[in-house]
Write a protein that holds these residues in place. Structure first.
Motif, PDB file in Angstrom:
ATOM      1  N   GLU A   1      44.359  35.826 -58.481  1.00  0.00           N
ATOM      2  CA  GLU A   1      43.000  35.714 -57.920  1.00  0.00           C
ATOM      3  C   GLU A   1      42.490  37.077 -57.462  1.00  0.00           C
ATOM      4  OE1 GLU A   1      43.356  32.901 -54.842  1.00  0.00           O
ATOM      5  OE2 GLU A   1      43.489  31.149 -56.178  1.00  0.00           O
ATOM      6  N   LEU A   2      43.395  37.802 -56.787  1.00  0.00           N
ATOM      7  CA  LEU A   2      42.971  39.124 -56.329  1.00  0.00           C
ATOM      8  C   LEU A   2      42.679  40.055 -57.497  1.00  0.00           C
ATOM      9  CD1 LEU A   2      45.485  39.601 -53.362  1.00  0.00           C
ATOM     10  CD2 LEU A   2      43.027  39.144 -53.229  1.00  0.00           C
ATOM     11  N   ALA A   3      43.491  39.946 -58.558  1.00  0.00           N
ATOM     12  CA  ALA A   3      43.224  40.786 -59.742  1.00  0.00           C
ATOM     13  C   ALA A   3      41.852  40.456 -60.351  1.00  0.00           C
ATOM     14  CB  ALA A   3      44.336  40.593 -60.766  1.00  0.00           C
ATOM     15  N   GLN A   4      41.555  39.100 -60.400  1.00  0.00           N
ATOM     16  CA  GLN A   4      40.240  38.709 -60.924  1.00  0.00           C
ATOM     17  C   GLN A   4      39.122  39.222 -60.028  1.00  0.00           C
ATOM     18  OE1 GLN A   4      39.701  37.221 -63.820  1.00  0.00           O
ATOM     19  NE2 GLN A   4      37.468  37.293 -63.511  1.00  0.00           N
ATOM     20  N   THR A   5      39.371  39.136 -58.711  1.00  0.00           N
ATOM     21  CA  THR A   5      38.367  39.653 -57.762  1.00  0.00           C
ATOM     22  C   THR A   5      38.174  41.145 -57.934  1.00  0.00           C
ATOM     23  OG1 THR A   5      39.000  37.922 -56.207  1.00  0.00           O
ATOM     24  CG2 THR A   5      37.737  39.764 -55.343  1.00  0.00           C
TER      25      THR A   5
ATOM     26  N   PHE B   1      36.159  44.839 -48.937  1.00  0.00           N
ATOM     27  CA  PHE B   1      37.425  44.958 -49.674  1.00  0.00           C
ATOM     28  C   PHE B   1      38.641  45.180 -48.769  1.00  0.00           C
ATOM     29  CE2 PHE B   1      34.233  46.211 -52.839  1.00  0.00           C
ATOM     30  CZ  PHE B   1      34.562  45.321 -53.853  1.00  0.00           C
ATOM     31  N   GLU B   2      38.430  45.426 -47.471  1.00  0.00           N
ATOM     32  CA  GLU B   2      39.572  45.733 -46.613  1.00  0.00           C
ATOM     33  C   GLU B   2      40.577  44.580 -46.550  1.00  0.00           C
ATOM     34  OE1 GLU B   2      38.171  46.876 -42.827  1.00  0.00           O
ATOM     35  OE2 GLU B   2      37.974  49.010 -43.321  1.00  0.00           O
ATOM     36  N   GLU B   3      40.036  43.378 -46.373  1.00  0.00           N
ATOM     37  CA  GLU B   3      40.922  42.207 -46.276  1.00  0.00           C
ATOM     38  C   GLU B   3      41.654  41.983 -47.579  1.00  0.00           C
ATOM     39  OE1 GLU B   3      40.690  37.436 -45.132  1.00  0.00           O
ATOM     40  OE2 GLU B   3      38.883  38.720 -45.132  1.00  0.00           O
ATOM     41  N   ILE B   4      41.002  42.175 -48.676  1.00  0.00           N
ATOM     42  CA  ILE B   4      41.648  41.976 -49.980  1.00  0.00           C
ATOM     43  C   ILE B   4      42.755  43.008 -50.168  1.00  0.00           C
ATOM     44  CG2 ILE B   4      41.250  41.996 -52.464  1.00  0.00           C
ATOM     45  CD1 ILE B   4      38.405  41.025 -51.891  1.00  0.00           C
ATOM     46  N   VAL B   5      42.467  44.227 -49.779  1.00  0.00           N
ATOM     47  CA  VAL B   5      43.475  45.287 -49.930  1.00  0.00           C
ATOM     48  C   VAL B   5      44.698  44.993 -49.041  1.00  0.00           C
ATOM     49  CG1 VAL B   5      43.941  47.738 -49.572  1.00  0.00           C
ATOM     50  CG2 VAL B   5      41.792  47.019 -50.663  1.00  0.00           C
TER      51      VAL B   5
ATOM     52  N   ARG C   1      30.605  52.627 -46.655  1.00  0.00           N
ATOM     53  CA  ARG C   1      30.767  51.909 -45.394  1.00  0.00           C
ATOM     54  C   ARG C   1      30.472  50.429 -45.569  1.00  0.00           C
ATOM     55  NH1 ARG C   1      28.137  56.490 -43.302  1.00  0.00           N
ATOM     56  NH2 ARG C   1      26.165  55.347 -43.206  1.00  0.00           N
ATOM     57  N   VAL C   2      29.413  50.123 -46.358  1.00  0.00           N
ATOM     58  CA  VAL C   2      29.036  48.714 -46.516  1.00  0.00           C
ATOM     59  C   VAL C   2      30.067  47.969 -47.336  1.00  0.00           C
ATOM     60  CG1 VAL C   2      27.316  47.172 -47.523  1.00  0.00           C
ATOM     61  CG2 VAL C   2      26.599  49.158 -46.200  1.00  0.00           C
ATOM     62  N   GLN C   3      30.546  48.556 -48.422  1.00  0.00           N
ATOM     63  CA  GLN C   3      31.435  47.840 -49.333  1.00  0.00           C
ATOM     64  C   GLN C   3      32.902  47.889 -48.867  1.00  0.00           C
ATOM     65  OE1 GLN C   3      30.761  49.447 -53.202  1.00  0.00           O
ATOM     66  NE2 GLN C   3      28.677  48.543 -53.376  1.00  0.00           N
ATOM     67  N   ARG C   4      33.291  48.829 -48.017  1.00  0.00           N
ATOM     68  CA  ARG C   4      34.689  48.924 -47.561  1.00  0.00           C
ATOM     69  C   ARG C   4      35.058  47.686 -46.735  1.00  0.00           C
ATOM     70  NH1 ARG C   4      36.282  54.086 -44.193  1.00  0.00           N
ATOM     71  NH2 ARG C   4      35.817  55.028 -46.209  1.00  0.00           N
TER      72      ARG C   4
END
Length: 602
Positions: A99-103, A27-31, A21-24
């Motif tokens: 950038e997203l791949a690096q992230t 990452f939601e915006e990145i996904v 829940r905390v980490q989702r």
């Protein structure tokens, strides 16, 4: 155990859900951006394919119709602009994709690190769970031990209460028993006093009978005529009531008077003078009797330093505490735990039993002859001192009043008074004429030994002090502290030096004129065996002798302060007391066993 395993699994699942829940949210915006990028990339691919198709169609149309050139140029420009714009968008998307791949890589690394941390935490949790299980087991054991200890403590408390009640009852019983014992002792002392008075009365009657018989015999002997020879120094005088002693009368019977050539005595004074010599005693009831008195040796011509045990003999049934020679060195007295004072006659280097003095109810601790040898004084563990006459071995006086063991008793120089020292920390002065205690002095410490001069009493104590008392003032003149408990005191022949022995295994001579320590004696192996170990001066004061705990007899030279000799082959236990005969010929020693030894250099 199964419940504990389910608990930690549930805990891990909850932690993982929480982490999801905390980490989702992060990452939601990145996904979403990544999905849009993929969609745009797919759209661009579709458009590019379409544009390529259109390009080929346009080229074919251009080839087919050159007439429509203006239209083709415009379309070509539009396509170029669109391609440029799409290239820029594609470049931007590729940049964002990188950038997203690096992230994503970084987040994957973080996820892997978190996974490692989770694994480490899980291992630690498992270890902690094991420790918790072990500690819970220890806690259960400790609770069990605590319960057992509480039960044992309660049992001990109950036993203590029972013992306390028993102790209180026993203490009350002891108090009543002590009171009964005190009453019995008082009654027993009264009976003893009555018995002593009865014995004294019988002795007085016997004395009066002997005096009357002697006077009668002398009167009869004075009336009988005796043949007179010319060589006799006897003058016959006639008695006449109306004439002087020098006149004679034929009408009177002839009596006789004995006289030296230079003096005469009336017949009336003859019986009185003889009676005074044989029948009457002086005002001091402890005068010297000619039958029993010994002539004290005024000085010692030669002191013999002992080298040989002349006679080894069993003196008592049990421990022998004290030994003393009579003033004439003819008798040896020993006192032991068998409640007896035994007398031994010294004949040709041997001690022959002569008699025993009875009457004590406990062990004898000290023995003293008067200056004439007619009386013997003994201190005892039954809180009393006793006096016997040496002519008939009868008990004459019992001096009671101490509340502890009497450890020492001594005649004063007038032989009419006695000083006793006790475990009850007091000294008492007794008058033998009135048979009462004249003075009691509190010394503050148990008195182990006493010696006396004309007006001074010196006492050695358990608190390591030697105290000097003025008899007249009942006060301490001075005191001297040694390094150990004082066990023995002795005076030299002129009473100018005091010999002390203490539990620090050292003998010292104190000069009474300067109040300074003149000489100190010690030796390798010498050890004081008891709090009542007695040492002695030689008659001329040139040697001192003392017994050791190992059964050896040590003799030191006073002048040099060095050990003269050691005699260590005859005693089997610690030596309690040593006495040097006034003649200087013999030394006697007694031990904790039953043995006594007579020593000399013969």
């Amino acid at each position: 155990m199964a419940e504990r395993r389910a608990d930690w699994k549930r805990h891990i699942s909850d932690q993982l859900k929480l982490r999801d829940r905390v980490q989702r949210h992060t990452f939601e915006e990145i996904v979403q951006q990544y999905n849009r990028l993929l969609e745009k990339s797919d759209l661009q691919a579709v458009l590019t394919e379409r544009y390529q198709t259109e390009k080929y169609d346009v080229q074919r149309g251009h080839e087919a119709s050159s007439l429509d050139s203006s239209r083709s140029d415009s379309l070509h420009q539009e396509m170029s602009q669109m391609r440029i714009r799409h290239q820029e968008e594609l470049t931007e998307l590729h940049k964002k994709r990188g950038e997203l791949a690096q992230t994503v890589i970084e987040l994957n690394n973080q996820i892997q690190q978190k996974d490692r941390e989770i694994q480490s935490n899980e291992a630690r949790m498992l270890e902690y769970q094991q420790q918790i299980a072990s500690l819970e087991g220890d806690c259960r054991d400790l609770r069990s031990n605590l319960q057992e200890l509480e039960m044992a403590n309660q049992t001990l408390k109950d036993e203590y209460d029972a013992l306390q009640i028993t102790f209180s009852a026993l203490e009350e019983k002891l108090r009543k028993t002590s009171e009964d014992n005190q009453e019995l002792v008082s009654r027993w002392m009264a009976e003893k006093a009555l018995e002593a008075n009865r014995l004294n009365a019988e002795n007085e009657k016997d004395t009066r009978r002997r005096q009357a018989k002697l006077q009668k015999d002398l009167a009869d002997a004075a009336k009988e005529p005796l043949p007179i020879e010319q060589d006799d120094d006897i003058e016959v005088l006639a008695e006449d009531g109306g004439k002087g002693a020098g006149e004679t009368s034929p009408n009177r019977p002839i009596g006789r008077t004995l006289s030296k050539k230079t003096s005469q005595q009336p017949q009336g004074g003859l019986l009185d003078s003889i009676s005074n010599i044989f029948g009457r005693r002086s005002a001091n009831s402890f005068g010297t009797s000619p039958e029993t008195s010994e002539t004290p040796s005024g000085g010692c011509a030669e002191v013999r330093v002992p080298t040989t045990a002349l006679h080894v003999f069993e003196a008592h049934d049990g421990e022998v505490n004290t030994v003393r020679f009579s003033p004439g060195s003819r008798l040896l007295a020993t006192g032991g735990m068998d409640r007896r004072v035994k007398l031994w006659e010294v004949v040709s280097g041997r001690c022959e039993a002569k008699g025993a003095l009875t009457g004590s109810n406990a062990g004898i601790t000290s023995i003293e002859f008067d200056s004439s040898g007619s009386y013997l004084l003994a201190a005892s563990n039954d809180f009393a001192s006793r006096i016997w006459t040496m002519d008939d071995y009868r008990l004459r006086h019992t001096l009671t009043g101490h509340s502890g063991k009497v450890l020492s008793a001594r005649f004063l120089l007038d032989n009419a008074r006695i000083v006793s020292g006790s475990y009850d920390r007091t000294l008492k002065l007794w008058d033998l004429r009135s048979k009462v205690c004249m003075k009691t002095v509190f010394a503050g410490s148990s008195c182990n030994d006493i010696v006396c001069t004309e007006q001074c009493v010196m006492s050695g104590h358990f608190d390591k002090k030697v105290r000097f008392w003025d008899i007249r003032a009942e006060s301490i003149v001075r005191e001297m502290e040694l390094l150990g408990r004082v066990t023995s005191l002795d005076l030299n022949h002129d009473r100018s030096e005091l010999l002390t022995c203490s539990r620090d295994d050292v003998l010292k001579i104190i000069d009474l004129r300067s109040n300074a320590i003149r000489q100190t004696f010690s030796a390798q192996g010498f050890k004081c065996g008891a709090d009542w170990t007695r040492v002695t001066f030689s008659p001329d004061g040139s040697y001192v002798a003392g017994g050791s705990a190992d059964g050896a007899l040590y003799v030191w030279n006073v002048l040099t302060g060095k050990l003269d000799r050691t005699l260590d082959r005859n005693h089997s236990s610690a030596i309690n007391s040593v006495s040097w005969s006034p003649s200087g010929t013999y030394v006697a020693s007694v031990e904790k066993g039953s043995r006594a030894i007579l020593w000399s250099d013969m």
